[in-house]
Motif scaffolding. Structure first.
Motif, short mmCIF file in Angstrom:
data_model
loop_
_atom_site.label_atom_id
_atom_site.label_comp_id
_atom_site.label_asym_id
_atom_site.label_seq_id
_atom_site.Cartn_x
_atom_site.Cartn_y
_atom_site.Cartn_z
N ASN A 225 -0.13 -7.37 -7.25
CA ASN A 225 -1.06 -6.59 -6.44
C ASN A 225 -1.99 -7.52 -5.67
O ASN A 225 -2.52 -8.48 -6.23
CB ASN A 225 -1.91 -5.67 -7.30
CG ASN A 225 -1.22 -4.39 -7.61
OD1 ASN A 225 -0.40 -3.92 -6.83
ND2 ASN A 225 -1.53 -3.80 -8.75
N LYS A 226 -2.21 -7.24 -4.41
CA LYS A 226 -3.12 -8.04 -3.60
C LYS A 226 -4.38 -7.27 -3.26
O LYS A 226 -5.34 -7.84 -2.78
CB LYS A 226 -2.42 -8.50 -2.33
CG LYS A 226 -1.28 -9.44 -2.63
CD LYS A 226 -0.60 -9.92 -1.39
CE LYS A 226 0.51 -10.88 -1.80
NZ LYS A 226 1.62 -10.89 -0.90
N LYS A 227 -4.36 -5.95 -3.49
CA LYS A 227 -5.51 -5.11 -3.18
C LYS A 227 -5.86 -4.27 -4.40
O LYS A 227 -4.99 -3.77 -5.09
CB LYS A 227 -5.21 -4.21 -1.99
CG LYS A 227 -4.94 -4.98 -0.72
CD LYS A 227 -4.65 -4.06 0.44
CE LYS A 227 -4.36 -4.90 1.67
NZ LYS A 227 -3.99 -4.07 2.82
N ASP A 228 -7.15 -4.11 -4.64
CA ASP A 228 -7.60 -3.35 -5.80
C ASP A 228 -7.23 -1.88 -5.72
O ASP A 228 -7.08 -1.22 -6.75
CB ASP A 228 -9.12 -3.48 -5.96
CG ASP A 228 -9.54 -4.87 -6.41
OD1 ASP A 228 -8.72 -5.54 -7.06
OD2 ASP A 228 -10.67 -5.28 -6.10
N ARG A 229 -7.05 -1.35 -4.52
CA ARG A 229 -6.76 0.08 -4.38
C ARG A 229 -5.39 0.45 -4.98
O ARG A 229 -5.13 1.60 -5.28
CB ARG A 229 -6.82 0.51 -2.94
CG ARG A 229 -5.73 -0.07 -2.08
CD ARG A 229 -5.83 0.41 -0.67
NE ARG A 229 -4.70 -0.12 0.09
CZ ARG A 229 -4.64 -0.17 1.38
NH1 ARG A 229 -5.66 0.28 2.08
NH2 ARG A 229 -3.60 -0.64 1.98
N HIS A 230 -4.52 -0.54 -5.17
CA HIS A 230 -3.20 -0.27 -5.75
C HIS A 230 -3.16 -0.46 -7.26
O HIS A 230 -2.12 -0.27 -7.87
CB HIS A 230 -2.15 -1.18 -5.11
CG HIS A 230 -1.90 -0.90 -3.67
ND1 HIS A 230 -1.43 0.30 -3.22
CD2 HIS A 230 -2.07 -1.67 -2.58
CE1 HIS A 230 -1.32 0.27 -1.90
NE2 HIS A 230 -1.71 -0.92 -1.48
N SER A 231 -4.28 -0.82 -7.86
CA SER A 231 -4.26 -1.08 -9.31
C SER A 231 -3.95 0.17 -10.12
O SER A 231 -3.41 0.08 -11.21
CB SER A 231 -5.60 -1.67 -9.75
OG SER A 231 -6.65 -0.76 -9.47
N SER A 232 -4.24 1.35 -9.57
CA SER A 232 -3.96 2.58 -10.33
C SER A 232 -2.49 3.00 -10.23
O SER A 232 -1.93 3.52 -11.19
CB SER A 232 -4.85 3.72 -9.84
OG SER A 232 -4.56 4.01 -8.48
N ASP A 233 -1.85 2.78 -9.08
CA ASP A 233 -0.46 3.22 -8.95
C ASP A 233 0.57 2.11 -9.14
O ASP A 233 1.73 2.39 -9.39
CB ASP A 233 -0.23 3.92 -7.60
CG ASP A 233 -0.52 3.03 -6.41
OD1 ASP A 233 -1.09 1.96 -6.62
OD2 ASP A 233 -0.19 3.42 -5.28
N ALA A 234 0.16 0.87 -9.04
CA ALA A 234 1.09 -0.25 -9.25
C ALA A 234 0.41 -1.30 -10.11
O ALA A 234 0.19 -2.43 -9.70
CB ALA A 234 1.52 -0.83 -7.91
N GLY A 235 0.11 -0.92 -11.32
CA GLY A 235 -0.64 -1.80 -12.23
C GLY A 235 0.07 -3.11 -12.55
O GLY A 235 -0.57 -4.13 -12.78
N LYS A 236 1.40 -3.10 -12.55
CA LYS A 236 2.16 -4.32 -12.86
C LYS A 236 2.81 -4.92 -11.62
O LYS A 236 3.71 -5.74 -11.75
CB LYS A 236 3.21 -4.03 -13.92
CG LYS A 236 2.61 -3.73 -15.28
CD LYS A 236 3.68 -3.65 -16.34
CE LYS A 236 3.07 -3.37 -17.69
NZ LYS A 236 4.09 -3.25 -18.73
N GLY A 237 2.39 -4.50 -10.43
CA GLY A 237 2.87 -5.15 -9.22
C GLY A 237 3.96 -4.39 -8.49
O GLY A 237 4.22 -3.23 -8.75
N TRP A 238 4.59 -5.11 -7.57
CA TRP A 238 5.58 -4.55 -6.66
C TRP A 238 6.88 -5.33 -6.72
O TRP A 238 6.86 -6.53 -6.93
CB TRP A 238 5.07 -4.59 -5.22
CG TRP A 238 3.78 -3.86 -5.05
CD1 TRP A 238 2.52 -4.35 -5.25
CD2 TRP A 238 3.61 -2.51 -4.65
NE1 TRP A 238 1.59 -3.39 -5.00
CE2 TRP A 238 2.24 -2.24 -4.62
CE3 TRP A 238 4.51 -1.51 -4.31
CZ2 TRP A 238 1.74 -1.00 -4.27
CZ3 TRP A 238 3.99 -0.27 -3.95
CH2 TRP A 238 2.62 -0.02 -3.93
N TYR A 239 7.98 -4.65 -6.54
CA TYR A 239 9.28 -5.28 -6.46
C TYR A 239 9.93 -4.93 -5.13
O TYR A 239 9.81 -3.81 -4.65
CB TYR A 239 10.20 -4.82 -7.60
CG TYR A 239 9.78 -5.36 -8.94
CD1 TYR A 239 10.23 -6.60 -9.38
CD2 TYR A 239 8.90 -4.66 -9.76
CE1 TYR A 239 9.84 -7.11 -10.61
CE2 TYR A 239 8.50 -5.16 -10.98
CZ TYR A 239 8.98 -6.38 -11.40
OH TYR A 239 8.59 -6.89 -12.60
#
Length: 88
Positions: A13-27
């Motif tokens: 995650n590079k933005k805090d706004r995604h911490s709720s929906d992508a807590g472990k990052g992106w693939y």
């Protein structure tokens, strides 16, 4: 598209706004798909082939969700006939 996806890449995650929906990052996965070519609303035996990148988020609980389909590019080769698609 998911069954033939390759080149799995991880991005945190590079933005805090995604911490709720992508807590472990992106693939990111590279995939391909085909769309038929129509001639006066009649489907032909020719398909255009596209490559794309699937963006999948991984929640804090480890579940994966398809988020977006990005970087869609039509392959420059000639369209494929129907019998070649069946061999994919």
């Amino acid at each position: 598209m998911l069954a033939i996806a390759t080149e799995k890449r991880f991005n945190p995650n590079k933005k805090d706004r995604h911490s709720s929906d992508a807590g472990k990052g992106w693939y990111y996965y590279t995939t391909r798909f085909a769309l038929p070519i129509y001639d006066n609303e009649i489907k032909t035996d020719v398909y255009n082939i596209y490559s794309a990148c699937l963006l999948v988020n991984c929640t804090a609980f480890g579940k994966f969700y398809l988020y977006d389909l990005v970087d869609i590019k039509r392959e420059a080769s000639t369209p494929l006939k129907n019998y070649i698609i069946a061999e994919w």
